[in-house]
Design a protein around this motif. Structure first.
Motif, PDB file in Angstrom:
ATOM      1  N   LEU A  25       0.857  -1.194   0.000  1.00 56.48           N
ATOM      2  CA  LEU A  25       0.000   0.000   0.000  1.00 56.48           C
ATOM      3  C   LEU A  25       0.893   1.244   0.000  1.00 56.48           C
ATOM      4  O   LEU A  25       1.936   1.262   0.644  1.00 56.48           O
ATOM      5  CB  LEU A  25      -0.901   0.022   1.238  1.00 56.48           C
ATOM      6  N   THR A  26       0.463   2.268  -0.718  1.00 50.03           N
ATOM      7  CA  THR A  26       1.195   3.525  -0.681  1.00 50.03           C
ATOM      8  C   THR A  26       0.875   4.232   0.631  1.00 50.03           C
ATOM      9  O   THR A  26      -0.004   3.808   1.379  1.00 50.03           O
ATOM     10  CB  THR A  26       0.768   4.442  -1.835  1.00 50.03           C
ATOM     11  N   GLN A  45      -2.792   5.181   0.731  1.00 53.83           N
ATOM     12  CA  GLN A  45      -3.655   4.012   0.905  1.00 53.83           C
ATOM     13  C   GLN A  45      -3.566   3.472   2.323  1.00 53.83           C
ATOM     14  O   GLN A  45      -4.576   3.086   2.925  1.00 53.83           O
ATOM     15  CB  GLN A  45      -3.252   2.898  -0.068  1.00 53.83           C
ATOM     16  N   GLU A  78      -6.902   3.187   4.407  1.00 52.63           N
ATOM     17  CA  GLU A  78      -7.454   1.854   4.620  1.00 52.63           C
ATOM     18  C   GLU A  78      -7.189   1.302   6.013  1.00 52.63           C
ATOM     19  O   GLU A  78      -7.972   0.516   6.528  1.00 52.63           O
ATOM     20  CB  GLU A  78      -6.848   0.877   3.591  1.00 52.63           C
TER      21      GLU A  78
END
Ligand SMILES: Nc1ncnc2c1ncn2[C@@H]1O[C@H](COP(=O)(O)OP(=O)(O)OP(=O)(O)O)[C@@H](O)[C@H]1O
Ligand SMILES: [Mg+2]
Lengths: 215, 251
Positions: free
Chosen positions: A123-124, A127, A131
Motif C-alpha cells: 500500500l502507498t 492508501q 485503509e
C-alpha cells in the motif's frame, strides 16, 4: 415562558443559524483537520512543516482575532466574505487545528506495526492512511473529537459580535428591551444550545460504543 | 544451488551498511539469495537480524550499499517502492493483522487495492489460501477473536495473497505459546517444500534443519558464517558460532 413563545420565531431563527454555522464549520474542520493530520505524519518534510505551522498559528490565536481577520481583515485586500460565510470559515479553520491534533494523537496511538504491515503488502502512504491507519485512529479519537465539536458549537457564539444573528446575539437584543425577562431569555438560549450539544454528546457516546475495536 | 531463470539471484545485498545514530547495526553485508532458496538467519539478540530482514523491503533505509530484488534496485520511496514491496511478503513476530478488518478482509486488502483484482476473485483466492493454512472457517472473524497461531497463519495467507517472489519471516513463532508453534512451522515448511524463496529469522533449529538450504549466522552487525544447515550445526568454523550454538542447543 409566554415571553419566549411570543419571540419563538426569533429564537427559532437564531437556533437555526447557530446550528448551520456549527454544522458547516464542523464539516470544514473535520475535512481540513484530517488532511492536516495526514500532512503532519507524512514522509514529506515541507508538508509536515506547513501543517505544523498552521496548527500552531490557529491554536495560539484567540478565536475573536480569527473572526476579525477573516471578516474585517480580508476585505482590506478586496476579499469580502460576508458575515455568515466569514463566521463559518473562521470557526472551521480554527477548529480544524484542534481536530488535527485529536486525529494525530489517534494516529500515534495505532501501533507502528499496523502501518508497517500495510506498507509491507505494497500500500502507498495514502492508501495505508485511508485503509488502515485512519479508520482505526478515528475509533480511538471519537471521544476527544466529540469534545472538540461541542466546544465548537459553543464557540460559534463569537459570531454574535460579528453581526450574525445566532443564539447568543439574542441575549442583548431581547434583554435590553425587556430587562424583566432576563431569566426567561437565558433559559431559552441555554436550552437551545443544549438541543445541539446534548444530542451531539449522545451521538458521540453511541458511535464510540459502535466502533469500539476488539484488541 | 540453482540460480534463477535469468541467471541472477532473486535477492542481492551488496556492501550494505546501516547505522542507528552511532550504532553500526549492519556492517558491509553481502548476501545473495537464489530463487527457491530458504535462508535461516540466526544470531544473538541485537546482532542485526531484524534490521537486515527489514532492509530487504525497505522498512529500514540503508546508508551505504545496494539491494536488488529480482535484478531491480530497491527504490528509495514512492509508488515504485510500494510496487516492489508488494512482491516481498513479510510476516512479523507480532502478526500485525489489521485490527479493524475481518480475516477475509485482511487477506483481500492487498490484492484489491494494490493488484486491482476484482473483489470476487480476490475473495475466492483468499478463501483458498485461508483453507490452505488451516483457518478457512475463521474468515468472518476479527483478528482479536483468533489465537496467536491462527493469527500468524492468517498473516502468512495475507502475504501469500500478493503472490510474492520472496517471503521474509521475522521470528514468526516467538510470540506464540509452545503448543501453537508447530502449526505455524508446518505451514512454513510446506511453503519451503513448494519452492517459495524465504528468509527466516528463527530460534527454531528444527525448522532450520528440516527446511533451510542455508544458515546465515550474524553477530555484531556482520554475517560471520554462512553454510548449509548440516555443516553449520555439526561443524561451525568460527568461535562465535560455536559459542552461540553451545548456548542454544544445550538447554
Ligand atoms: N529503530 C531503532 N533505533 C535505534 N536502534 C535500533 C532500532 N532498531 C534496532 N536498534 C538496535 O539495533 C541493533 C540491532 O537490532 P535488531 O533488532 O536488528 O537485532 P536482532 O538481531 O533482531 O535482535 P533480537 O534477536 O533481539 O530480535 C540493536 O542493538 C538494537 O537495539
Ligand atoms: Mg529481531
Amino acid at each position: 415562558m409566554q415571553f419566549l413563545i411570543d419571540n419563538f420565531n426569533l429564537l427559532w431563527d437564531a437556533f437555526l443559524t447557530t446550528l448551520s454555522i456549527s454544522a458547516l464549520a464542523g464539516l470544514v474542520a473535520l475535512v481540513l483537520g484530517t488532511l492536516l493530520a495526514a500532512a503532519r505524519v507524512s514522509p514529506i518534510p515541507p508538508l509536515r512543516g506547513l501543517a505544523t505551522f498552521y496548527v500552531e498559528t490557529f491554536r495560539n490565536t484567540p478565536l475573536t482575532v480569527v473572526f476579525f481577520f477573516l471578516i474585517f481583515g480580508l476585505p482590506q485586500i478586496d476579499f469580502v466574505l460576508g458575515f455568515f460565510p466569514g463566521a463559518v470559515l473562521s470557526l472551521g479553520l480554527y477548529t480544524a487545528a484542534f481536530v488535527c491534533e485529536a486525529v494525530r494523537s489517534g494516529i500515534n496511538a495505532i501501533s507502528t506495526g499496523q502501518a508497517e504491515a500495510s506498507r509491507a503488502i505494497g500500500l502507498t502512504f495514502g492508501q495505508s492512511l485511508r485503509e488502515v491507519v485512519l479508520p482505526q485512529a478515528f475509533r480511538t479519537v471519537v471521544p476527544p473529537l466529540g469534545n472538540v465539536f461541542i466546544a465548537m458549537v459553543k464557540n460559534s457564539s463569537i459570531a454574535a459580535g460579528f453581526a450574525v444573528s445566532e443564539l447568543s446575539s439574542l441575549l442583548p437584543r431581547l434583554v435590553n428591551a425587556n430587562a424583566a425577562q432576563l431569566s426567561a431569555v437565558l433559559v431559552g438560549v441555554v436550552v437551545a444550545y443544549m438541543l445541539i450539544t446534548l444530542p451531539l454528546a449522545f451521538l458521540v457516546h453511541h458511535v464510540e460504543r459502535r466502533v469500539a475495536i476488539l484488541r | 544451488m540453482t540460480s534463477g531463470s535469468n541467471g541472477q539471484p532473486l535477492v542481492r545485498l551488496s556492501h550494505v551498511d546501516k547505522w542507528f545514530g552511532d550504532l553500526h547495526v549492519l556492517q558491509d553485508i553481502d548476501l545473495s539469495i537464489d530463487r527457491g532458496e530458504v535462508v535461516v538467519v540466526i544470531g544473538p539478540s541485537g546482532s542485526g537480524k531484524s534490521t537486515l530482514c527489514r532492509t530487504i523491503n525497505r522498512l529500514e533505509s540503508i546508508q551505504q550499499g545496494e539491494i536488488f530484488i529480482d535484478g531491480e534496485r530497491l527504490p528509495e520511496e514512492g509508488k515504485a517502492l510500494a510496487r516492489l514491496r508488494s512482491d516481498v511478503g513479510m510476516v512479523f513476530q507480532s502478526f500485525n493483522l489489521f485490527a479493524h478488518k475481518t480475516v477475509l478482509e485482511n487477506v483481500t486488502l492487498g490484492p484489491v487495492k494494490v493488484r486491482k483484482q476484482p473483489r470476487a476473485r480476490a475473495e475466492e483466492r483468499a478463501r483458498e489460501l485461508l483453507d490452505r493454512v488451516g483457518v478457512g472457517t475463521q474468515a468472518g472473524k476479527y483478528p482479536a477473536q483468533l489465537s496467536g497461531g491462527q493469527q500468524q497463519r492468517v498473516a502468512i495467507a495475507r502475504a501469500l495473497a500478493m503472490d510474492p517472489k520472496v517471503m521474509l519471516f521475522d521470528e514468526p513463532t516467538s510470540a506464540l505459546d509452545p503448543e501453537m508453534i508447530n502449526e505455524v512451522l508446518d505451514v512454513m515448511i510446506s511453503l519451503a517444500r513448494e519452492g517459495m524463496t524465504m528468509v527466516v529469522i528463527t530460534h527454531e533449529m528444527g525448522f532450520a534443519r528440516r527446511a533451510a538450504n542455508r544458515v546465515v549466522f550474524m553477530d555484531g552487525g556482520r554475517i560471520v558464517e554462512s553454510a548449509d544447515p548440516e555443516t553449520f550445526f555439526t561443524a561451525p568454523t568460527t568461535d562465535r558460532a560455536k559459542d552461540f550454538l553451545s548456548k542454544i542447543l544445550h538447554h
